[in-house]
Design a protein around this motif. Structure first.
Motif, mmCIF file in Angstrom:
data_model
loop_
_atom_site.group_PDB
_atom_site.id
_atom_site.type_symbol
_atom_site.label_atom_id
_atom_site.label_comp_id
_atom_site.label_asym_id
_atom_site.label_seq_id
_atom_site.Cartn_x
_atom_site.Cartn_y
_atom_site.Cartn_z
ATOM 1 N N PHE A 1 -7.907 -1.491 -4.394
ATOM 2 C CA PHE A 1 -6.968 -0.371 -4.336
ATOM 3 C C PHE A 1 -7.603 0.781 -3.579
ATOM 4 C CE2 PHE A 1 -9.337 -0.114 -8.290
ATOM 5 C CZ PHE A 1 -9.681 1.222 -8.415
ATOM 6 N N GLY A 2 -6.765 1.707 -3.135
ATOM 7 C CA GLY A 2 -7.244 2.876 -2.400
ATOM 8 C C GLY A 2 -7.073 2.767 -0.899
ATOM 9 N N GLU A 3 -6.645 1.602 -0.418
ATOM 10 C CA GLU A 3 -6.552 1.389 1.033
ATOM 11 C C GLU A 3 -5.444 2.200 1.680
ATOM 12 O OE1 GLU A 3 -3.595 -1.528 -0.551
ATOM 13 O OE2 GLU A 3 -5.474 -0.668 -1.222
ATOM 14 N N ILE A 4 -4.343 2.443 0.968
ATOM 15 C CA ILE A 4 -3.216 3.166 1.566
ATOM 16 C C ILE A 4 -3.635 4.580 1.956
ATOM 17 C CG2 ILE A 4 -0.899 4.091 1.165
ATOM 18 C CD1 ILE A 4 -0.389 1.601 -0.588
ATOM 19 N N ALA A 5 -4.342 5.254 1.069
ATOM 20 C CA ALA A 5 -4.776 6.625 1.353
ATOM 21 C C ALA A 5 -5.763 6.677 2.520
ATOM 22 C CB ALA A 5 -5.396 7.249 0.111
ATOM 23 N N LEU A 6 -6.545 5.619 2.708
ATOM 24 C CA LEU A 6 -7.516 5.600 3.798
ATOM 25 C C LEU A 6 -6.899 5.191 5.127
ATOM 26 C CD1 LEU A 6 -10.680 4.080 2.095
ATOM 27 C CD2 LEU A 6 -10.112 6.470 2.484
ATOM 28 N N MET A 7 -5.831 4.411 5.088
ATOM 29 C CA MET A 7 -5.205 3.927 6.317
ATOM 30 C C MET A 7 -4.100 4.841 6.825
ATOM 31 S SD MET A 7 -5.050 -0.150 5.532
ATOM 32 C CE MET A 7 -4.324 -0.513 7.130
ATOM 33 N N THR A 8 -3.621 5.719 5.962
ATOM 34 C CA THR A 8 -2.544 6.642 6.323
ATOM 35 C C THR A 8 -2.955 8.044 5.914
ATOM 36 O OG1 THR A 8 -1.378 6.542 4.206
ATOM 37 C CG2 THR A 8 -0.861 4.816 5.804
ATOM 38 N N SER A 9 -2.101 8.979 6.152
ATOM 39 C CA SER A 9 -2.361 10.347 5.694
ATOM 40 C C SER A 9 -1.712 10.601 4.335
ATOM 41 C CB SER A 9 -1.837 11.344 6.722
ATOM 42 O OG SER A 9 -0.451 11.134 6.924
ATOM 43 N N LEU B 1 -9.872 -6.233 9.483
ATOM 44 C CA LEU B 1 -8.868 -6.721 8.536
ATOM 45 C C LEU B 1 -7.663 -5.798 8.454
ATOM 46 C CD1 LEU B 1 -11.277 -7.731 5.642
ATOM 47 C CD2 LEU B 1 -10.249 -9.220 7.351
ATOM 48 N N SER B 2 -7.567 -4.842 9.354
ATOM 49 C CA SER B 2 -6.526 -3.825 9.249
ATOM 50 C C SER B 2 -5.119 -4.409 9.307
ATOM 51 C CB SER B 2 -6.704 -2.740 10.310
ATOM 52 O OG SER B 2 -6.592 -3.290 11.599
ATOM 53 N N GLU B 3 -4.915 -5.489 10.058
ATOM 54 C CA GLU B 3 -3.581 -6.096 10.124
ATOM 55 C C GLU B 3 -3.160 -6.654 8.770
ATOM 56 O OE1 GLU B 3 -2.909 -8.876 13.298
ATOM 57 O OE2 GLU B 3 -3.963 -7.605 14.732
ATOM 58 N N ILE B 4 -4.072 -7.310 8.081
ATOM 59 C CA ILE B 4 -3.771 -7.854 6.753
ATOM 60 C C ILE B 4 -3.489 -6.726 5.774
ATOM 61 C CG2 ILE B 4 -4.738 -9.114 4.782
ATOM 62 C CD1 ILE B 4 -6.294 -10.792 6.883
ATOM 63 N N LEU B 5 -4.320 -5.690 5.801
ATOM 64 C CA LEU B 5 -4.120 -4.555 4.908
ATOM 65 C C LEU B 5 -2.799 -3.855 5.212
ATOM 66 C CD1 LEU B 5 -7.747 -3.154 4.868
ATOM 67 C CD2 LEU B 5 -6.596 -4.352 3.017
ATOM 68 N N ARG C 1 -0.068 -5.263 6.431
ATOM 69 C CA ARG C 1 0.995 -6.125 5.909
ATOM 70 C C ARG C 1 1.128 -5.952 4.392
ATOM 71 N NH1 ARG C 1 -0.663 -11.230 7.478
ATOM 72 N NH2 ARG C 1 -1.663 -11.503 5.476
ATOM 73 N N ASN C 2 0.009 -5.914 3.691
ATOM 74 C CA ASN C 2 0.041 -5.719 2.246
ATOM 75 C C ASN C 2 0.624 -4.355 1.897
ATOM 76 O OD1 ASN C 2 -1.091 -8.222 1.952
ATOM 77 N ND2 ASN C 2 -3.135 -7.466 1.489
ATOM 78 N N MET C 3 0.314 -3.350 2.706
ATOM 79 C CA MET C 3 0.844 -2.008 2.476
ATOM 80 C C MET C 3 2.355 -2.003 2.659
ATOM 81 S SD MET C 3 -0.575 1.574 4.044
ATOM 82 C CE MET C 3 -0.311 1.061 5.719
ATOM 83 N N GLU C 4 2.868 -2.748 3.624
ATOM 84 C CA GLU C 4 4.308 -2.835 3.845
ATOM 85 C C GLU C 4 4.997 -3.498 2.654
ATOM 86 O OE1 GLU C 4 4.593 -4.805 7.626
ATOM 87 O OE2 GLU C 4 3.833 -3.042 8.689
#
Length: 95
Positions: A36-44, A76-80, A82-85
């Motif tokens: 967990f925590g990837e959404i905040a790091l990949m987006t604003s 791995l950003s593409e996989i992350l 997709r999971n975020m979507e």
């Protein structure tokens, strides 16, 4: 916004989100190997949920700061993404 990415090494966490009525609703439980925590790091975006230890056992998490996350997880950003979507679809269905 969040500044770390976490991987659950041992134990279990519960993810809760504040409802419109002000109640903390459980939206997920994550165990060993989950992250967990990837959404905040990949987006604003700010953190999407409050995550805390669940149960009475031991909780061990590994963490990466933003700089290390981008360096190590960049491939791995593409996989992350997709999971975020998928998470966003779940959020939209529960509004």
């Amino acid at each position: 916004s969040g500044d770390k990415f976490y991987i659950v090494k041992e134990g279990e966490v519960v993810c809760k989100k504040l409802s419109k009525s002000g109640e903390q609703n459980e939206v997920a439980r994550l165990g060993s190997g989950s992250y967990f925590g990837e959404i905040a790091l990949m987006t604003s975006k700010s953190r999407q949920a409050t995550v805390s230890a669940f149960g009475h056992g031991t909780l061990k998490c590994l963490s990466l700061d933003r700089k290390t996350f981008k360096r190590v997880m960049g491939c791995l950003s593409e996989i992350l993404q997709r999971n975020m979507e998928e998470y966003n679809k779940f959020q939209a269905a529960n509004i």
